[in-house]
Design a protein around this motif. Sequence first.
Motif, mmCIF file in Angstrom:
data_model
loop_
_atom_site.group_PDB
_atom_site.id
_atom_site.type_symbol
_atom_site.label_atom_id
_atom_site.label_comp_id
_atom_site.label_asym_id
_atom_site.label_seq_id
_atom_site.Cartn_x
_atom_site.Cartn_y
_atom_site.Cartn_z
ATOM 1 N N HIS A 8 66.165 -5.278 -58.031
ATOM 2 C CA HIS A 8 64.842 -6.212 -57.564
ATOM 3 C C HIS A 8 64.825 -6.387 -56.346
ATOM 4 C CE1 HIS A 8 63.647 -7.833 -61.775
ATOM 5 N NE2 HIS A 8 64.435 -7.052 -61.976
ATOM 6 N N HIS A 9 63.761 -6.401 -55.683
ATOM 7 C CA HIS A 9 63.548 -6.846 -54.303
ATOM 8 C C HIS A 9 63.755 -8.363 -54.329
ATOM 9 C CE1 HIS A 9 60.818 -7.188 -50.436
ATOM 10 N NE2 HIS A 9 62.153 -7.006 -50.055
ATOM 11 N N ALA A 10 64.526 -8.669 -53.373
ATOM 12 C CA ALA A 10 64.821 -10.192 -53.480
ATOM 13 C C ALA A 10 63.744 -11.260 -52.974
ATOM 14 C CB ALA A 10 66.041 -10.532 -52.303
ATOM 15 N N PHE A 16 62.755 -2.102 -58.430
ATOM 16 C CA PHE A 16 62.725 -0.969 -58.063
ATOM 17 C C PHE A 16 63.382 -0.053 -58.843
ATOM 18 C CE2 PHE A 16 63.473 -3.395 -53.474
ATOM 19 C CZ PHE A 16 62.205 -3.068 -53.317
ATOM 20 N N PHE A 17 64.335 -0.411 -59.656
ATOM 21 C CA PHE A 17 65.034 0.462 -60.463
ATOM 22 C C PHE A 17 65.324 -0.204 -61.624
ATOM 23 C CE2 PHE A 17 68.828 2.599 -61.931
ATOM 24 C CZ PHE A 17 68.496 3.844 -61.706
ATOM 25 N N ASP A 18 65.263 0.414 -62.877
ATOM 26 C CA ASP A 18 65.640 0.281 -64.310
ATOM 27 C C ASP A 18 66.406 1.361 -64.984
ATOM 28 O OD1 ASP A 18 65.225 -0.241 -67.164
ATOM 29 O OD2 ASP A 18 63.850 -1.562 -66.571
ATOM 30 N N SER A 19 67.492 1.098 -65.364
ATOM 31 C CA SER A 19 68.393 2.454 -65.974
ATOM 32 C C SER A 19 67.794 2.863 -67.024
ATOM 33 C CB SER A 19 69.858 1.762 -66.105
ATOM 34 O OG SER A 19 69.993 0.642 -67.142
ATOM 35 N N ASP A 20 67.137 1.943 -67.660
ATOM 36 C CA ASP A 20 66.557 2.298 -69.218
ATOM 37 C C ASP A 20 65.311 3.284 -68.811
ATOM 38 O OD1 ASP A 20 68.245 0.963 -70.847
ATOM 39 O OD2 ASP A 20 66.864 -0.516 -71.471
ATOM 40 N N ARG A 21 64.235 2.665 -67.713
ATOM 41 C CA ARG A 21 63.103 3.480 -67.441
ATOM 42 C C ARG A 21 63.556 4.700 -66.904
ATOM 43 N NH1 ARG A 21 60.353 0.417 -63.233
ATOM 44 N NH2 ARG A 21 61.826 1.631 -61.788
ATOM 45 N N ALA A 46 62.801 6.001 -57.000
ATOM 46 C CA ALA A 46 63.327 4.701 -57.187
ATOM 47 C C ALA A 46 64.767 4.721 -56.747
ATOM 48 C CB ALA A 46 63.941 4.737 -58.672
ATOM 49 N N CYS A 47 65.700 5.641 -56.453
ATOM 50 C CA CYS A 47 66.625 5.530 -55.502
ATOM 51 C C CYS A 47 66.230 5.145 -53.846
ATOM 52 C CB CYS A 47 67.743 6.701 -55.730
ATOM 53 S SG CYS A 47 68.638 6.876 -57.231
ATOM 54 N N GLU A 48 65.389 5.881 -53.721
ATOM 55 C CA GLU A 48 64.880 5.828 -52.106
ATOM 56 C C GLU A 48 64.381 4.455 -51.817
ATOM 57 O OE1 GLU A 48 65.538 7.983 -49.748
ATOM 58 O OE2 GLU A 48 65.947 9.655 -51.098
ATOM 59 N N GLN A 49 63.834 3.808 -52.713
ATOM 60 C CA GLN A 49 63.276 2.427 -52.533
ATOM 61 C C GLN A 49 64.600 1.577 -52.438
ATOM 62 O OE1 GLN A 49 60.432 1.504 -55.824
ATOM 63 N NE2 GLN A 49 59.064 1.445 -54.223
ATOM 64 N N VAL A 50 65.631 1.483 -53.428
ATOM 65 C CA VAL A 50 66.860 0.852 -53.332
ATOM 66 C C VAL A 50 67.487 0.895 -51.691
ATOM 67 C CG1 VAL A 50 69.326 0.634 -54.367
ATOM 68 C CG2 VAL A 50 67.281 0.821 -55.861
ATOM 69 N N LEU A 51 67.603 2.180 -51.429
ATOM 70 C CA LEU A 51 68.164 2.724 -50.025
ATOM 71 C C LEU A 51 67.442 1.736 -48.993
ATOM 72 C CD1 LEU A 51 69.420 6.320 -50.853
ATOM 73 C CD2 LEU A 51 70.981 4.260 -50.386
ATOM 74 N N GLU A 52 66.002 2.153 -48.997
ATOM 75 C CA GLU A 52 65.174 1.333 -47.911
ATOM 76 C C GLU A 52 65.182 -0.221 -47.851
ATOM 77 O OE1 GLU A 52 60.341 1.254 -47.069
ATOM 78 O OE2 GLU A 52 60.927 2.558 -48.512
ATOM 79 N N PHE A 62 71.452 -6.790 -67.903
ATOM 80 C CA PHE A 62 70.726 -7.624 -68.831
ATOM 81 C C PHE A 62 71.303 -7.150 -70.210
ATOM 82 C CE2 PHE A 62 67.545 -7.493 -66.071
ATOM 83 C CZ PHE A 62 66.685 -8.816 -65.976
ATOM 84 N N ARG A 63 71.982 -8.168 -70.796
ATOM 85 C CA ARG A 63 72.576 -7.881 -72.174
ATOM 86 C C ARG A 63 71.953 -8.059 -73.386
ATOM 87 N NH1 ARG A 63 77.741 -9.657 -69.083
ATOM 88 N NH2 ARG A 63 78.464 -7.703 -68.389
ATOM 89 N N GLU A 64 71.771 -7.374 -74.317
ATOM 90 C CA GLU A 64 70.969 -7.444 -75.215
ATOM 91 C C GLU A 64 71.762 -7.105 -76.645
ATOM 92 O OE1 GLU A 64 67.553 -4.990 -74.761
ATOM 93 O OE2 GLU A 64 66.517 -6.154 -73.238
#
Length: 106
Positions: A8-10, A16-21, A46-52, A62-64
């Motif tokens: 997430h953006h702080a 920005f990124f969700d491993s399931d999505r 999504a990776c580009e947003q994390v890097l930016e 998240f553990r379910e």
Amino acid sequence: MHEKLRIHHAVGSRVFFDSDREGVGFDVRQDGDTWQFTVQSPRTPACEQVLEFKDELNVFIFREENGQSAEKVWFYAGHGDVTYDDALQQLRIVTHGRITYNPADF
């Protein structure tokens, strides 16, 4: 138990990124007082947003169990220790602190 990684953006908590999505796997390992995340993914938007926004990230696991939220682990990654390895197609994030809690407790 199912684990999901979300980045997430702080500021504003935009996802920005969700491993399931994104449909990708990830690994997390503790190394002293840091946690190292490796995400196996092509270089997606999504990776580009994390890097930016690498200096403004919160990372969550998240553990379910049985479709119910069992635990949330919040990692702090505000130091910009985020890289992408094009040859290995891996996004790497190093975090420096964490809090674990059960959402049912709140």
